[in-house]
Design a protein around this motif. Sequence first.
Motif, PDB file in Angstrom:
ATOM      1  N   GLY A 180     -14.645  -7.891   8.010  1.00 42.19           N
ATOM      2  CA  GLY A 180     -14.119  -7.516   9.230  1.00 42.19           C
ATOM      3  C   GLY A 180     -14.428  -6.048   9.758  1.00 42.19           C
ATOM      4  N   ARG A 181     -14.695  -5.189   8.748  1.00 43.10           N
ATOM      5  CA  ARG A 181     -14.814  -3.934   8.994  1.00 43.10           C
ATOM      6  C   ARG A 181     -16.282  -3.767   9.606  1.00 43.10           C
ATOM      7  NH1 ARG A 181     -13.856  -1.933   4.387  1.00 43.10           N
ATOM      8  NH2 ARG A 181     -11.793  -1.734   4.697  1.00 43.10           N
ATOM      9  N   LEU A 182     -17.041  -4.722   9.084  1.00 49.18           N
ATOM     10  CA  LEU A 182     -18.468  -4.633   9.609  1.00 49.18           C
ATOM     11  C   LEU A 182     -18.777  -4.939  10.904  1.00 49.18           C
ATOM     12  CD1 LEU A 182     -20.582  -5.621   6.335  1.00 49.18           C
ATOM     13  CD2 LEU A 182     -20.526  -3.288   7.404  1.00 49.18           C
ATOM     14  N   ALA A 183     -17.844  -6.081  11.159  1.00 51.54           N
ATOM     15  CA  ALA A 183     -17.990  -6.696  12.543  1.00 51.54           C
ATOM     16  C   ALA A 183     -17.252  -5.455  13.588  1.00 51.54           C
ATOM     17  CB  ALA A 183     -16.979  -7.970  12.470  1.00 51.54           C
ATOM     18  N   ASP A 184     -16.485  -5.064  12.948  1.00 43.41           N
ATOM     19  CA  ASP A 184     -15.852  -3.979  14.064  1.00 43.41           C
ATOM     20  C   ASP A 184     -17.028  -2.780  14.547  1.00 43.41           C
ATOM     21  OD1 ASP A 184     -13.271  -5.154  14.561  1.00 43.41           O
ATOM     22  OD2 ASP A 184     -12.424  -4.181  13.126  1.00 43.41           O
ATOM     23  N   ARG A 185     -17.455  -2.209  13.410  1.00 37.49           N
ATOM     24  CA  ARG A 185     -18.679  -1.343  13.718  1.00 37.49           C
ATOM     25  C   ARG A 185     -19.466  -1.443  14.088  1.00 37.49           C
ATOM     26  NH1 ARG A 185     -17.365   2.130   7.988  1.00 37.49           N
ATOM     27  NH2 ARG A 185     -15.105   2.976   8.389  1.00 37.49           N
ATOM     28  N   ARG A 186     -20.278  -2.620  13.711  1.00 31.77           N
ATOM     29  CA  ARG A 186     -21.587  -3.165  14.060  1.00 31.77           C
ATOM     30  C   ARG A 186     -21.698  -4.176  15.016  1.00 31.77           C
ATOM     31  NH1 ARG A 186     -24.561   1.057  11.991  1.00 31.77           N
ATOM     32  NH2 ARG A 186     -24.040   1.316   9.634  1.00 31.77           N
ATOM     33  N   GLY A 187     -20.487  -4.795  15.296  1.00 28.08           N
ATOM     34  CA  GLY A 187     -20.412  -5.747  16.473  1.00 28.08           C
ATOM     35  C   GLY A 187     -20.147  -7.254  15.763  1.00 28.08           C
ATOM     36  N   GLN A 188     -19.725  -8.064  16.473  1.00 33.50           N
ATOM     37  CA  GLN A 188     -19.433  -9.357  15.884  1.00 33.50           C
ATOM     38  C   GLN A 188     -20.691 -10.348  15.616  1.00 33.50           C
ATOM     39  OE1 GLN A 188     -16.311 -11.627  17.193  1.00 33.50           O
ATOM     40  NE2 GLN A 188     -14.480 -10.075  17.075  1.00 33.50           N
ATOM     41  N   ARG A 189     -21.604 -10.111  16.613  1.00 29.07           N
ATOM     42  CA  ARG A 189     -22.687 -11.022  16.773  1.00 29.07           C
ATOM     43  C   ARG A 189     -23.701 -10.811  15.472  1.00 29.07           C
ATOM     44  NH1 ARG A 189     -25.861 -11.414  22.263  1.00 29.07           N
ATOM     45  NH2 ARG A 189     -23.663 -12.380  22.757  1.00 29.07           N
ATOM     46  N   PRO A 190     -24.118  -9.539  15.233  1.00 28.70           N
ATOM     47  CA  PRO A 190     -25.186  -9.389  14.033  1.00 28.70           C
ATOM     48  C   PRO A 190     -24.463  -9.801  12.677  1.00 28.70           C
ATOM     49  CG  PRO A 190     -24.575  -7.339  14.694  1.00 28.70           C
ATOM     50  CD  PRO A 190     -23.930  -8.299  15.915  1.00 28.70           C
ATOM     51  N   VAL A 191     -23.299  -9.359  12.383  1.00 35.16           N
ATOM     52  CA  VAL A 191     -22.471  -9.591  11.380  1.00 35.16           C
ATOM     53  C   VAL A 191     -22.167 -11.106  11.281  1.00 35.16           C
ATOM     54  CG1 VAL A 191     -20.480  -9.208   9.928  1.00 35.16           C
ATOM     55  CG2 VAL A 191     -21.520  -7.597  11.207  1.00 35.16           C
ATOM     56  N   GLY A 192     -21.739 -11.711  12.326  1.00 29.19           N
ATOM     57  CA  GLY A 192     -21.466 -13.185  12.084  1.00 29.19           C
ATOM     58  C   GLY A 192     -22.811 -13.886  11.905  1.00 29.19           C
ATOM     59  N   LEU A 193     -23.872 -13.700  12.628  1.00 31.19           N
ATOM     60  CA  LEU A 193     -25.113 -14.537  12.163  1.00 31.19           C
ATOM     61  C   LEU A 193     -25.406 -14.192  10.752  1.00 31.19           C
ATOM     62  CD1 LEU A 193     -27.203 -13.255  15.512  1.00 31.19           C
ATOM     63  CD2 LEU A 193     -26.003 -15.690  14.983  1.00 31.19           C
ATOM     64  N   ALA A 194     -25.478 -13.053  10.244  1.00 33.89           N
ATOM     65  CA  ALA A 194     -25.848 -12.870   8.804  1.00 33.89           C
ATOM     66  C   ALA A 194     -24.732 -13.734   8.072  1.00 33.89           C
ATOM     67  CB  ALA A 194     -25.727 -11.322   8.410  1.00 33.89           C
ATOM     68  N   ALA A 244     -21.655 -26.693   4.874  1.00 37.13           N
ATOM     69  CA  ALA A 244     -22.876 -25.903   5.124  1.00 37.13           C
ATOM     70  C   ALA A 244     -23.314 -25.977   6.405  1.00 37.13           C
ATOM     71  CB  ALA A 244     -23.705 -26.144   3.801  1.00 37.13           C
ATOM     72  N   GLY A 245     -23.369 -27.142   6.903  1.00 39.99           N
ATOM     73  CA  GLY A 245     -24.084 -27.582   7.948  1.00 39.99           C
ATOM     74  C   GLY A 245     -22.952 -27.007   9.332  1.00 39.99           C
ATOM     75  N   LEU A 246     -22.047 -26.972   9.288  1.00 40.45           N
ATOM     76  CA  LEU A 246     -21.002 -26.589  10.348  1.00 40.45           C
ATOM     77  C   LEU A 246     -21.015 -24.959  10.286  1.00 40.45           C
ATOM     78  CD1 LEU A 246     -18.030 -29.076   9.684  1.00 40.45           C
ATOM     79  CD2 LEU A 246     -19.526 -29.162  11.665  1.00 40.45           C
ATOM     80  N   VAL A 247     -21.044 -24.543   9.046  1.00 37.81           N
ATOM     81  CA  VAL A 247     -21.005 -23.067   9.257  1.00 37.81           C
ATOM     82  C   VAL A 247     -22.340 -22.476   9.779  1.00 37.81           C
ATOM     83  CG1 VAL A 247     -21.713 -22.482   6.975  1.00 37.81           C
ATOM     84  CG2 VAL A 247     -20.040 -21.020   8.009  1.00 37.81           C
ATOM     85  N   GLY A 248     -23.373 -22.998   9.380  1.00 38.10           N
ATOM     86  CA  GLY A 248     -24.592 -22.435   9.809  1.00 38.10           C
ATOM     87  C   GLY A 248     -24.943 -22.694  11.241  1.00 38.10           C
ATOM     88  N   VAL A 249     -24.496 -23.849  11.783  1.00 38.00           N
ATOM     89  CA  VAL A 249     -24.789 -24.146  13.225  1.00 38.00           C
ATOM     90  C   VAL A 249     -23.582 -23.502  14.192  1.00 38.00           C
ATOM     91  CG1 VAL A 249     -24.910 -25.807  14.942  1.00 38.00           C
ATOM     92  CG2 VAL A 249     -25.906 -26.253  12.879  1.00 38.00           C
ATOM     93  N   CYS A 250     -22.291 -23.837  13.822  1.00 38.08           N
ATOM     94  CA  CYS A 250     -21.108 -23.573  14.718  1.00 38.08           C
ATOM     95  C   CYS A 250     -20.824 -22.038  14.575  1.00 38.08           C
ATOM     96  CB  CYS A 250     -20.138 -24.334  14.392  1.00 38.08           C
ATOM     97  SG  CYS A 250     -20.168 -26.112  15.025  1.00 38.08           S
ATOM     98  N   GLY A 251     -20.976 -21.587  13.232  1.00 35.50           N
ATOM     99  CA  GLY A 251     -20.783 -19.897  13.139  1.00 35.50           C
ATOM    100  C   GLY A 251     -21.874 -19.351  13.806  1.00 35.50           C
ATOM    101  N   THR A 252     -23.032 -19.845  14.010  1.00 38.19           N
ATOM    102  CA  THR A 252     -23.921 -19.014  14.704  1.00 38.19           C
ATOM    103  C   THR A 252     -23.856 -18.973  16.211  1.00 38.19           C
ATOM    104  OG1 THR A 252     -25.685 -19.508  13.178  1.00 38.19           O
ATOM    105  CG2 THR A 252     -26.574 -18.714  15.163  1.00 38.19           C
TER     106      THR A 252
END
Length: 416
Positions: A75-89, A186-194
């Motif tokens: 959460g801290r990384l998402a706030d500082r770096r943005g939700q997009r790059p942190v969420g993708l990783a 694993a498939g759901l988090v990889g696709v829908c999380g992205t």
Amino acid sequence: MWGHACMAVITTFRTAVRLTGGRVLLWSLLGRLPNAMCPIGTLLLVTHNSGSVWRGSAVAGALAVSQALGGPLVGRLADRRGQRPVGLAAAAVNALAIVALVLASENRLPLTPQIVAAALIGLSMPLIGPLSRSRWVRLAGGDPELTSATLSLDGTVDEVSFTAGPAVIGLLATLLDPAAGLLLAAGLVGVCGTLFALHPTAPPGAVTERRTGGRLLSTPYALLLAGMALLGACFGSIQVGVTATTEHLGHPGAAGLIYGFLGGTSAFAGVATAALPSRWDLPVRLRVATALLLGASLPLLAVQSVTGLALAIGCLGVAIAPQMITMFGLVERTVPAARLGEAMAALVSSITLAQSAGTLAAGWVADRYGPTSPFRVTCAAAAAALLLAALTATSRRYRRPVSSEERAPAAELMAR
């Protein structure tokens, strides 16, 4: 009367949906399913392959502990770096870690590598729930009523995922194998999380906002963290109790379905909560819901059949969603608006960490005192939660936020 209340709820939800559109809600829902699937799926998989409820509890507990510790960091990384790059990783690492756990368990590797894989799952779990709530708050533009409506809608999405996740795991465990459910996760988090991370509503980093957001920890907020922790202990012990009891009764595949039934009745109660009259202030709702939680927990001590277990679990679900939604609503009254997303993430971590403790304690109790004994842990945690709410949940401690008349509603701003 009820028809008017239902129409009001529908209208409010429609207004909230306009903030993002339906697509991000779909990605949010599907992306959250692995969060609900992995704990019970891990417990079923490892228990099935090792023949030990304790081993399954240990691996599932490691997942929960690491998720509680890694959640605030993500959460801290998402706030500082943005939700997009942190969420993708996070989505990529999490999908790979789930596959690694399945391979380790199916190949009967020692307990240590399975715990390591489970810990990596927890550390990399995308915080779609808290990040989604953070998006809602930003899009609501400071309107308390619209913020409350969006959080209620998000809570409904949470309950649907909470219902569907264990049900899918149970169905796949019955028809195929426990590993099938985790591979689907694993498939759901990889696709829908992205897809969730890539949606245009994902906010960029905001270092300045976090530095000037004000003090987060306060006595009322600490009490909410404690209340959520006790609820998490209930969750963990219920998971182990349902798993151990259904296995003892000769229907191990029914565990996920019964736990999913808990989420189903909880989701229904959550929707009904939105129709409660405004004179039922949040502290009152919390005390009533916690009393219901204890009352509904007691019949679990006497279950002797799968049908009886399902009925008892269904009754218990009626008290869970109102309690959770109420505590999330009280957060708005206790923390600075700029740090609401962080506060939500910490609440989830509180639930998760306590759930792991409840899972470990219940697993130990199940191996020594019988399959239904984990429900004693459930009742003890519910009793402690009721005592806490009765002594601390007052309107004086949790004052109402600024009224909507004092701010320009976000819905009107959007209309302009």
